[in-house]
Every structure is written in C-alpha cells, then in structure tokens.
Enzyme design. Structure first.
Site, PDB file in Angstrom:
ATOM      1  N   HIS A  30      31.952  44.461  24.956  1.00  0.00           N
ATOM      2  CA  HIS A  30      32.316  43.070  25.335  1.00  0.00           C
ATOM      3  C   HIS A  30      31.890  42.155  24.154  1.00  0.00           C
ATOM      4  O   HIS A  30      31.761  41.071  24.423  1.00  0.00           O
ATOM      5  CB  HIS A  30      31.638  42.519  26.699  1.00  0.00           C
ATOM      6  CG  HIS A  30      31.876  43.103  27.691  1.00  0.00           C
ATOM      7  ND1 HIS A  30      31.806  44.311  28.322  1.00  0.00           N
ATOM      8  CD2 HIS A  30      32.566  42.558  29.081  1.00  0.00           C
ATOM      9  CE1 HIS A  30      32.412  44.714  29.577  1.00  0.00           C
ATOM     10  NE2 HIS A  30      33.023  43.532  29.868  1.00  0.00           N
ATOM     11  N   GLU A  52      46.080  44.332  31.397  1.00  0.00           N
ATOM     12  CA  GLU A  52      46.309  43.402  30.166  1.00  0.00           C
ATOM     13  C   GLU A  52      47.461  43.916  29.573  1.00  0.00           C
ATOM     14  O   GLU A  52      48.062  42.982  28.835  1.00  0.00           O
ATOM     15  CB  GLU A  52      45.117  43.933  29.169  1.00  0.00           C
ATOM     16  CG  GLU A  52      43.776  43.405  29.571  1.00  0.00           C
ATOM     17  CD  GLU A  52      43.036  44.118  30.722  1.00  0.00           C
ATOM     18  OE1 GLU A  52      43.421  45.116  31.018  1.00  0.00           O
ATOM     19  OE2 GLU A  52      41.951  43.836  31.037  1.00  0.00           O
TER      20      GLU A  52
HETATM   21  C1  LIG Z   1      39.828  46.221  30.847  1.00  0.00           C
HETATM   22  C2  LIG Z   1      39.275  45.141  31.308  1.00  0.00           C
HETATM   23  N1  LIG Z   1      39.706  43.980  31.884  1.00  0.00           N
HETATM   24  C3  LIG Z   1      39.052  42.983  32.394  1.00  0.00           C
HETATM   25  C4  LIG Z   1      37.580  43.129  32.706  1.00  0.00           C
HETATM   26  C5  LIG Z   1      36.576  42.117  33.210  1.00  0.00           C
HETATM   27  N2  LIG Z   1      36.240  42.447  34.486  1.00  0.00           N
HETATM   28  C6  LIG Z   1      35.025  42.998  34.494  1.00  0.00           C
HETATM   29  S1  LIG Z   1      34.794  43.492  36.230  1.00  0.00           S
HETATM   30  C7  LIG Z   1      36.234  42.812  36.504  1.00  0.00           C
HETATM   31  C8  LIG Z   1      36.657  42.971  38.154  1.00  0.00           C
HETATM   32  C9  LIG Z   1      36.895  44.344  38.352  1.00  0.00           C
HETATM   33  O1  LIG Z   1      37.444  44.576  39.912  1.00  0.00           O
HETATM   34  P1  LIG Z   1      37.085  45.944  40.615  1.00  0.00           P
HETATM   35  O2  LIG Z   1      37.571  47.039  39.749  1.00  0.00           O
HETATM   36  O3  LIG Z   1      37.814  45.624  41.979  1.00  0.00           O
HETATM   37  O4  LIG Z   1      35.614  46.148  40.772  1.00  0.00           O
HETATM   38  P2  LIG Z   1      34.455  45.366  41.552  1.00  0.00           P
HETATM   39  O5  LIG Z   1      33.954  44.281  40.330  1.00  0.00           O
HETATM   40  O6  LIG Z   1      34.907  44.717  42.560  1.00  0.00           O
HETATM   41  O7  LIG Z   1      33.398  46.359  41.744  1.00  0.00           O
HETATM   42  C10 LIG Z   1      36.977  42.371  35.649  1.00  0.00           C
HETATM   43  C11 LIG Z   1      38.043  41.641  35.883  1.00  0.00           C
HETATM   44  C12 LIG Z   1      36.989  44.239  32.001  1.00  0.00           C
HETATM   45  N3  LIG Z   1      35.898  44.492  32.142  1.00  0.00           N
HETATM   46  N4  LIG Z   1      37.951  45.444  31.565  1.00  0.00           N
END
Ligand SMILES: Cc1ncc(C[n+]2csc(CCOP(=O)(O)OP(=O)(O)O)c2C)c(N)n1
Ligand SMILES: Cc1ncc(C[n+]2csc(CCOP(=O)(O)OP(=O)(O)O)c2C)c(N)n1
Ligand SMILES: [Mg+2]
Ligand SMILES: [Mg+2]
Lengths: 326, 332, 332, 326
Positions: free
Chosen positions: B131, B62
C-alpha cells in the site's frame, strides 16, 4: 480438530478461540486509540465464528490464505498471540520482524501463508498451495478466506476456475459481511445468493450462518472431506457482519445504526454459549472462565510485546532476497 | 491571486468539480468514491453534489473499472477513474499499458482515450509494502501515457484541469501524505490550467541543482532554505509531469551550477529519476558538470511496516541535506 | 567443452529438462505448453517426456496461473511459469510485484518464493504493439525480483538453471528473435550453472565501452567486429542479469575507454538502461568519462505493425554502428 | 438491419457478408503464403455465421469490440475491404495506417472500437462503451465478441459483473469454437454449458448454433431488444468451429482430423443457402452471383491495396499522442 459439540474440549476450543479473536481485536482497537499502533486496522469483531468454525475442520498441515481483515484467521489457525501483537507494535519478535504489520502476518508452523493487503490476492495463492498438495500427494487442503467484495476481482474468477478444472483440494471461504468497504452486496452483485457464483465454475456453493460456529464447522468439514477425497473445491458463503467500521477512517455513512444494532444481537459468542450449555458440554461458570482465559492471554501478549525490543532498520537491504545457498 | 490555502485533497476535489461543471461528459468512477467520499476523502461531498450517476461507486475490480473508463473515453465521455491505492494499478496494467496507452497510435489515430487515472501513492502511513509504492517507472516507461506527479495543491489543481482536458490518457499520482497538508502557495480560484510538460523552477540558486518529484519537492525546499543560510545556494526544479519530461530548465540550471542532485521517494533501481540523469549525462550540458550526478532515492526494498523502518526506507530531509552539502563541499 | 550449437529455444528446453530430472519439485505451467509445445515451441516435446502433470496446460488466465505458481512455490514446489508473451505479464502484475516480489521481505523471511517466470519479449515478428514490448523497467524497478535477460543460448541455459535453483522469484525475459538462431558459442552439456548477478565481458577494447542487453548484444558484437577493422576497439559488456546488476566491469572498462554507449531495444524513456547510466554518472569513475554517455534505445512509441515501421522503432545494427563511430570520432 | 429471412435483401446481405468473410480470409491466407504479409494471422473460416448474424441485429451506431480473430466482426459490421487488406499489407491507406495490422483494425464509422491482441481485453472496453451509451442516453448497445478461452480471464469476470449490476446495454457474445489455442473447453472449464457462467452474475445465458446465421440473428435481436429496453446484458454462447489452425504456427496436434472434417460438413454458408432457397428468397443462381460478388470485391480490394503507397516511418513520434488543442 473436530465438531465443536463433540466433546467438552471441543466446545471449550470453539469458545476460547472466538473469545481470543474478540479480545485480540479489542486490544488492537485500544492500542490504536492510545496511539501505540501505527498504520490502519481492520477489525473482525462480530465475525469470530467463521474462521473458528472453518479452522476446527483443519489440521495444522492444512494451509490457509487470509486477508486484510485477518487476525481472526490467524488466531483460529493457532498462531501465537504475543508474536501477533508484537508485529503490530513493530517489534523484532513480531511474526514479520516488524516488516509486515497487521496485513502481512503469516505463520508457517500453523499453515498460515499470510494475510494479504490486496483484496483477492490470496485466492490464486491458495489454489497454488492446493496444487502443490495435490502434486506432492500431501493429503492436505488449502482454504482461502476472502470477503464478499473480493468475489468481484478477476483473481477470484481465475483461481476458482483453476481449482475447478484441476479438482484441487481447496476451499473458497467467503466471509460475506454484506459490504466491501462501503459497497453493499446489493450494489456490487446482481445476484441475491453469492453461492450462485459457484455455478459458473462447476463448484458447489453452500450458504451458512456465519455467526453459528457449529453450522460453519459442519459445512467446512463436509468441504474438507470432499476436497481430501479428490472431488475438488467448494465455495462456502458464510453470512456475517462486521460491527466496526471498515478501517479507522470509516464514518459508517453507508449503513444504518439500526442495521448495526440488529446484527449485534446476532453475536456468535452468546449464541454458542447457549448451545454448549444446552448440550451440557460446558457450564456457565466454565464459560466465564474461558472468557477470562482469553482476556488473560491477550493481556499477557500485550504486556510482553510492549516490553519487547523494537525492530531495527539495519539489515533491511539483506532481507529482500533469501540468500542463495550453493 | 487569492490567498486560499487548500490541502491537496481539497484542490483535487475543486479541480474535479470545476471540470464537472464545465463539461457534462466528465464523471468519476472508483471504489468508495460515492457516499464514503473516497478512501482518502478526496471526492468528499461530490456524490451529494453531483449524484450517483456522475460519482459512480464500483465493485472491487480494478481491471474492469479502468477498462470501463477506457471504453467510455472511446465513446465520448471523459472519465476520471480513481484507483484506491496506486499499488492496485497492478491489477489494471493491461487496460492501462496495453489498451489506453496504445489505442491512439495502434489504431492509426482513429480513436483516442481522454481518461485520467488518479491514484494515491507513496509511503508514510504505516500501510506496508502493498500500500505504499511509487510506481512511476511502470507508467513513465510506457509510450502513450502522460504522467503527472503534483507536489502541492495549487499545481495539483491546475495540472488536473489540464489532464482532464487532455485527449490522451493521463496517470495522476497523488502522494497521500500531501492530501492533508496545505501547500506553501495559495490555490487560485477558478479554472486556471497548468499545461502538462512544463517543469517548474521552484527556487533559484547557483551552487547546486536539485531535481525532485512529488513529496520530495517539499523536503528539498526545506533543505534549500536551510542551506541558503549557510551560503549554499540551490536551484530546485519540480518536473511536475514526468512524462512528457521538460528537461530544458534542468540543462540551463546545471550549466550554471555544475552540480546535480536528483531526489525521488521510490526505489533507486530503475527509478524514474534515472531518466533525468540519462538525459543529463547524454546532453551537451554534460561538460558543465563538475561533480558526479548524485541520486538520492528510496532503498531497494519493499516499504516496511514499523515506523522506524518505514522512515529508513525513503529519503528524509536530513538525507537530502547531507547529500546537498556533501556535493557542494566535495566538488569545487 | 562440447561444440553443440543450439538455438535459444533448445537451450532453454534443455535447462528445464535438466532441472526436471534433478528435482521432482520442478514443474512447468502455462498456456499451451503441453501438447502444443508452447507458442514459440520452447517446451517442445517435454509434455511427452514428462507427462501432463509436470507440463501443465492452463486456461488463459495469467493472474491466476502466476498466483498458482506463487502458492505452489510457497508450498515446496519450484514452478516455472511461462507467460505466452511478456505483454501479458500486465495481467499478472499483482502476483508478480505485490505478491511474489514482496512475500519474503514482508513476511519477515518466514516464507520465500522459488519461482521462475519465463516469457518471450521484444519486437521483430510483426505482431504489433501488444505483442512486442520490452517491459524490463516494470520488473527491474520492483525490489524483490531478480531479472534475467539472456542474449545467447549458452548463457540462457546456465542462467536458467541458476534461476530455477534460486530461492527467490526470477523473471526470465527471452527475446523471441533469438529463439530460432544458434549462438556464437557452443552450449555445454550437463548442468553447468551461471550465477545470477555477474556481468559478462563479451569482448575487450580500448576506445569505447558498449553495455547492451538481450538481442542488442548480438547487434553490438557485429558492430564491434566491424569497427575493429577500422581501428576502433570496443569493449562489449552484457549484464545478463539486470537485477541484481553487476556494474563493476562497466566501471573498470570506462576507466580505460573513457566513453560509454548503452543500448537496449525497449523505449529510451525510463528504460532500464538508465540504471547503468545513473550508476555510472554517480560513480567515482565518472571523472574518466571524456564524452557524454550515449544512450541508444527504442523510440518512445508503441511497436508498429508494418515491417518498415517496426524496424524504424528499435535500434538496428547501422544505428549502433553510427553511434559508436560518432562517439569515438567526436570525443578524443 | 433485420432478420436474414425477412426479405430477399436481408437474405442477400446475410449470404454476401458470410462470403465476404470467407473470401477475405482465403485471400489473407494466400497473401501470407506468398510472403506478401507480415506477422501472424488468425483466420475465422467456418465461423462466419456468428458475426454476420449478430451484426444484422445492430445499427451503425451500435458498437462492437473485437478480438485477435476479428476480420469477420469487422466485415460484418460494414468495414471497407480495401482499407482492411491495405492495413494487413502495411499501407498508408490501411485502417491504422500500417501501425496496427490485423489485430488492431478499428472502424469508427461503423462502430467498431477495434480488434484486440489481448484475449479478453475488449470486454471491459465494451462495458465502458455501454456505460457511455447509458449515461449519454444514446440508445445504442455495445457488443463484445470474444472466444471461449477469453471467458477464463479476469477481464471477462469483472466486465460481466459491471454490466450486470449497472444493467448496461451490452451483449457478451462468445464464439465458442471449442478451443482457446490448444486448450479444449473440456479442459479449460469444469462446466458443460458455458452459458452457465451467466448465472454467477445474474445475466441470462443463451446457447445458439453459431453456424446458423438465422438462429444467431434471432438470439442476438432478442438480446439487443432486452439491452435497449434497459434490462441489461445477455451472454450469448454461439457454438462454432475454426477450420484452420489457431495461427500460422499451429500444427493441430490437439485435435483430430476427423473432428475437423466433421465440422466442415456443418459449413454455415450452404446451410443458409438451403434455407434461403427453401424460403424462396433467393435462387441458386442468385446465390452463385452473390458468391461471385464477394470474390470480386475481395479481388478488387487486394488489387487496390497492393498498389497503394506503403506506410512511412516518418511522423511516428508525433502519432503517439493526439494533439492537445487549446
Ligand atoms: C485490489 C484491492 N483493491 C482495493 C483495496 C482497498 N480495500 C481494502 S479492503 C476493501 C474492502 C474489501 O471488502 P471485502 O472483500 O468484502 O472484505 P471485508 O473488508 O468486508 O472483510 C477494499 C476496497 C485493496 N486492498 N486491494
Ligand atoms: C491475455 C492474453 N493471453 C494469451 C494470449 C495468446 N493467445 C492469443 S489467442 C489465444 C487463444 C484464444 O482463445 P479464444 O478466446 O477461445 O479465441 P479463439 O482463438 O478460439 O478465437 C491465446 C492464448 C493473448 N493474446 N492474450
Ligand atoms: Mg465484506
Ligand atoms: Mg476459442
């Protein structure tokens, strides 16, 4: 705990915990489908070997921080299934008394400092836990689980560097399931090997097949040994895959059916069953019984949770701060 | 006027699309805004219509992406940056508050930052404390940011078009529960703009003035309609942009009604709505008040997960109703 | 009581030293807190007295170090984290607001975060917009944080000792112009604590109530003394902790004086002080007010660099004086 | 511009700009010492070769973001000395009209997007400028200057990754002066070579003697060529040293006198003079004249600035937002 192939008990543990995670997630999906659960859900079906292998290298005193996709970490570290399900159902006996839900389950007794709704949010916290361990000479290690996507957050960077310069007893455990929501690692990184990120911090980076619980355990144990010997952190990249969508709203537009199907053939559970049987640690019958145990445990947890008392709004205002005792 | 009933997600997408068509320098960047269509489906099919260069998927970073938007804005582009949940503006506050908000002033006017940061806020989805926040005070307290809180699709469209035109950084806070519901009013076709900094008098009455923001406008509207039947007549004012804040209609209304109720979803303590109260309490209309100013706002707690707890944490229609009734009954 | 006149920097260092001596789990981390002694010299010689392990220099990484403090606090330590300028809490807002503030509640009480975040704030040093902010609204609007704004060395010492004892995260905002000047009152020796959440009535009068925070308490005090000679008698209240906020003395005082002036250095818009106004305007003491509530606060601009501009941006003694005089004269 | 040794004009430019920076900083120190300046100051004496060499590889249209220690970048990019000094003196004709001071000077005409009071704050902004250049096919490059200390901020990490994955025409230019305030790179990093940070992003990392303006120019030009060819960003680590304290309050407790003295012998200016004379591009006399030109230019700037009208508080409220034009 110890090596998954070091004894029948160990093999049983590895298999049981992978099944518990799988069956837990299936139950959650079912409860959501039936409208009994609220909010969203992030399932880790297909990824069970990574937390199971990592946590078999830990003691109860070792700490973890977890993620939005945290049921597996929580179960692998030893949490109570009923209190987990109860939390998801918003019950008083839930781990957070219904205040946290799936994304905030913590279990102090098993060293789980909590799932985290913020991508990357748990990584600096784990560094702090490792710092405390070092300052208090507790001899424990702190593991931060995170996804491939989290590695592009500033939080990863700052925490990794702190761990490196202070030689903290920490493990940076990346579950690389190929996607951060819809962003593939190919799009989100300009390196092929995520373990190369370690080079910028002076942290050894190790790749491992994240669907092979034995291999995960082995790199995890080496990293734990290194950390406990005061040699500092290790970055582990465990390659795995989530079978399900990112969350409920995911239409899987960013990946192909073929890719999903291919990864389903790499299911960590049958893979380990074959190894355990080959090593004559378990029989097929025993394996079936273990699966059954997991199914029963989850069923019992669901039943008990469904009956449990709902959380009540009274007292919320007093729950914000821990009371000051003189 | 047309009679198109859109949801807020559709209205926001329509505004972005119009701006994309009008100006080549407008683009959208954010996590999963591309093929996924946005976590809340707001960008939808824009990736297919405008291509990957103008609907730019980003890594999860972000601070970096808001900073990139700032830099692009300084260099002739007009970025719209989507932060997946407003809670994660926390990661980007340096670029929002220390950079974007201050650059024009601090550099003596040499540069400016025509950037819109859109982000969903608010509770009601069972997503718990990290959230579900309403972080208006973070933005409204920073000089140099304009802050928009649309309460319905038609306003969202017109305000977003104005925000994209604006040469200054605009924070655009969309309540996620509004995304999927159509508004009361149809959404006009075409590029109709609604200027920032103009409050809207949603309905007029003579017994009580309610100032509400975002989703609380709808709830207050329902209350006003209901109480009208009981002979309690309510003026409802929606500031729409909380910074700059247009208080004139509030002063004028309170001079008639003598009673003021302010409603927001976010926690009461240090909440944005206090600005309305402070301006009122310090104004020359102060003498018209015949009742203490009533503030109805979220509890001073993080948003809890379980539905029964989450509901208790923020004002519900019944709460607004009883507050309104109480003021009018108790203060005559 | 002793008659030791300390500066606020000395008083804060003394409080930290006492806590270090009392509890092995207390430690300090931050940028340049070690051999440099802190950017404002607050940690001073502590590095030499307690060693590099307890006075821990960090890289420039505010998010990481606040996160590390959170993790250490969860694991049995009691970190004091110093952020070099409060403006750079922007980098750490996720760990402050989304993690530290919410963990206890969100985890159902399973864990808590006994952490103190100390940071200098405020203008007056010619450091311009990114080094001079008063970000109280960011913290005071987040449930789960306690927020302390000491106005003098004696209070700073007692409040910091209480903050370190507190099992919850405490944001401790030190005005940098106060660091080098001694207070009006001597600083007691030893470990005297001042509980968080108790406003202090600095002086009493019958014509006007002034509520001021931080450095504005001193300025208001001077005004009160001066106007006393003219027969204008002022009650001055310093909340000391703005969250939780103790309004009782304010209500009681306004019931006597009928007039309220609130003063803060930070920008008026959405400023913290609005919370005082909102509680007052909604209280049963509201009827005692014979004048509109006067708010005196910083201009809604980023803090400019040049001394003549910087001064104009925040309330000066003369501004407080004329506001006080005006209220009392105009409203009888 | 071009290579410092490619012609007498180029050599003159390199030397003149290094002297301008040096003399500017000395004047600033003097004005502070005499109480004529307000606030704080971050001097880059000893570091003059890095911005000079880098900016000689740029056109006026190329953009830079700068730091708290930004006078050198600003001068090297071509800013007007009077408007710079005037800003520091809080005058109306100053670059920011007295609103920004040393830490916020920008000069749109020469492509300087501004100094920045936030460590690391300019790095994502430069990535955004590079993104705009790419989207608008402007053919320009954006350079972010930052210090070694800034590399541990999340802002560095997130911006570096964006630049890498989007192959942005960007240069990440680190002036490694060995310290972030009192933190030595030895304490703040667990790697010996800061250029290794590039490996985690897939960005080439290059080391260069930051006190050798010729060497700096050469790596800078290569990085510019690479960026303009669409091949993406480069991380340049220029080793240098600040002779003065971090800011006015610095007592230099964290480093030795010997170290400072040793680096003074590596002064970039005589080093280049020797090269230029050896290459027969300049004579000693010409070099002296160039030094004199710089001294005169700064004197004139100070004199004019001192006499200029002070900034006035009126109009501040209207200066927050750029006016909306219909
Ligand atoms: C700081 C932040 N940005 C965006 C999100 C929204 N979000 C939740 S899970 C996710 C994807 C995360 O990807 P990864 O770290 O690869 O974990 P995975 O979901 O694949 O287990 C996003 C963008 C969030 N929860 N926190
Ligand atoms: C985000 C942030 N944290 C801390 C500071 C305070 N500070 C100003 S300069 C500085 C040191 C920067 O070191 P480096 O990046 O190496 O640049 P140098 O000063 O050596 O040129 C610090 C800590 C700041 N301005 N911004
Ligand atoms: Mg992933
Ligand atoms: Mg440095």
């Amino acid at each position: 705990m110890g090596h998954p192939l070091s004894s029948p008990e160990h093999a049983r543990h590895a298999l049981l915990y992978m099944w518990r995670i799988r069956k837990f997630e299936e139950a959650v999906e079912d409860l959501f489908g039936r409208g009994m659960m609220h909010g969203t859900m992030h399932l880790s079906i297909g990824q069970e070997a990574a937390p199971t292998g990592m946590c078999m290298a830990l003691t109860l005193q070792d700490q973890i921080t977890s993620t939005h996709r945290g049921h597996g970490h929580c179960i692998a570290k030893g949490a109570d299934l009923t209190r987990m399900i109860a939390e998801l159902l918003g019950k008083k006996i839930g781990y957070c008394g219904g205040r946290g839900g799936s994304m905030h389950i913590a279990d102090v007794e098993t060293g789980n400092l909590g799932a985290n709704g913020v991508v990357g949010g748990g990584i600096p916290i784990a560094a702090g836990a490792a710092l405390a361990s070092k300052m208090m000479k507790r001899g424990t290690v702190a593991v931060s689980f995170f996804g491939d996507g989290a590695m592009n957050e500033g939080a990863f960077h700052e925490a990794a560097n702190l761990a490196a310069i202070w030689k903290l007893p920490m493990i940076l455990f990346c579950e690389n399931n190929g996607y951060g929501m819809s962003s593939s690692t190919a799009k989100a990184f300009a390196i092929d090997d995520l373990a190369d990120r370690g080079k910028g911090y002076g942290i050894p980076g190790v790749n491992v097949d994240g669907n092979d619980v034995v291999a995960v355990y082995e790199v995890a144990q080496a990293a734990v040994d290194r950390a406990k010997a005061g040699e500092g952190p290790t970055l582990i990249i465990a390659e795995t895959y989530r079978w399900k969508g990112h969350s409920r709203s995911d239409k899987n537009l960013y990946r192909t059916k073929e890719e999903i199907e291919e990864w389903r053939t790499k299911d960590p559970i049958p893979k380990f069953i074959a190894r355990a049987i080959e090593a004559k640690l378990l029989t097929q019958e025993q394996c079936d019984a273990i699966q059954n145990d997991a199914i029963e445990a989850i069923k019992a947890a669901v039943n008990e949770s469904v009956k449990a008392e709902a959380a009540e709004p009274s007292g919320l205002l007093d729950a914000v701060f821990k009371a000051v005792t003189a | 006027m047309s009679d198109r009933m859109l949801t807020m997600a559709e209205a926001v997408r329509e505004a972005m699309s119009i701006a994309f068509d009008e100006r080549p320098e407008v683009f959208l960047l954010g996590e999963d805004v591309g093929i996924y269509g946005g976590a809340f489906g707001v960008s939808g099919d824009m990736y297919h219509r405008y291509g990957a260069e103008r609907v730019l998927d980003t890594p999860i970073a972000e601070l970096g992406i808001v900073g990139a938007a700032v830099g692009a804005a300084l260099s002739g582009m007009r970025p719209i940056v989507e932060i997946q949940f407003s809670d994660f503006t926390a990661q980007a506050m340096d670029q929002i508050a220390n950079q974007a908000a201050k650059i024009h002033f601090m550099l003596g006017g040499a540069l400016h930052v025509p950037m819109v940061l859109r982000t969903p806020q608010g509770s009601g989805t069972g997503a718990a404390a990290q959230h579900s926040q309403n972080l208006e005070p973070w933005f409204a307290s920073v000089p140099g940011l304009k802050v928009v809180v649309p309460s319905n699709p038609a306003d969202a469209k017109g305000l977003l078009l104005a925000a994209i035109d604006d040469p200054n950084p605009v924070i655009f806070l969309e309540h996620k529960l509004l995304y999927k519901i159509p508004g009361r009013d149809p959404v006009p076709e075409g590029a109709t703009r609604i200027p920032l900094g103009v409050s809207k008098v949603v309905r007029e009455g003579k017994d009580l003035t309610i100032v509400a923001t975002g989703i609380m406008v709808n709830k207050s509207y329902e209350v006003a309609e209901k109480l009208a039947a009981e002979g309690i007549s309510i003026t409802l004012i929606d500031p729409r942009t909380i910074s700059p804040l247009d208080m004139q209609p509030v002063f004028e209304s309170v001079e008639k009604t003598g009673r003021l109720l302010v409603v927001q979803e976010g926690p009461a303590q240090a909440g944005f709505i206090n600005e309305v109260i402070a301006q009122m309490a310090g104004s020359s209309s102060f003498g018209s008040l015949i009742a203490p100013i009533k503030r109805l706002a979220g509890m001073n707690i993080p948003i809890p997960y379980a539905p029964q707890l989450e509901k208790a944490a923020v004002p519900q229609i019944e709460d607004i109703e009883s507050a309104a009734r109480e003021i009018v009954k108790n203060w005559r």
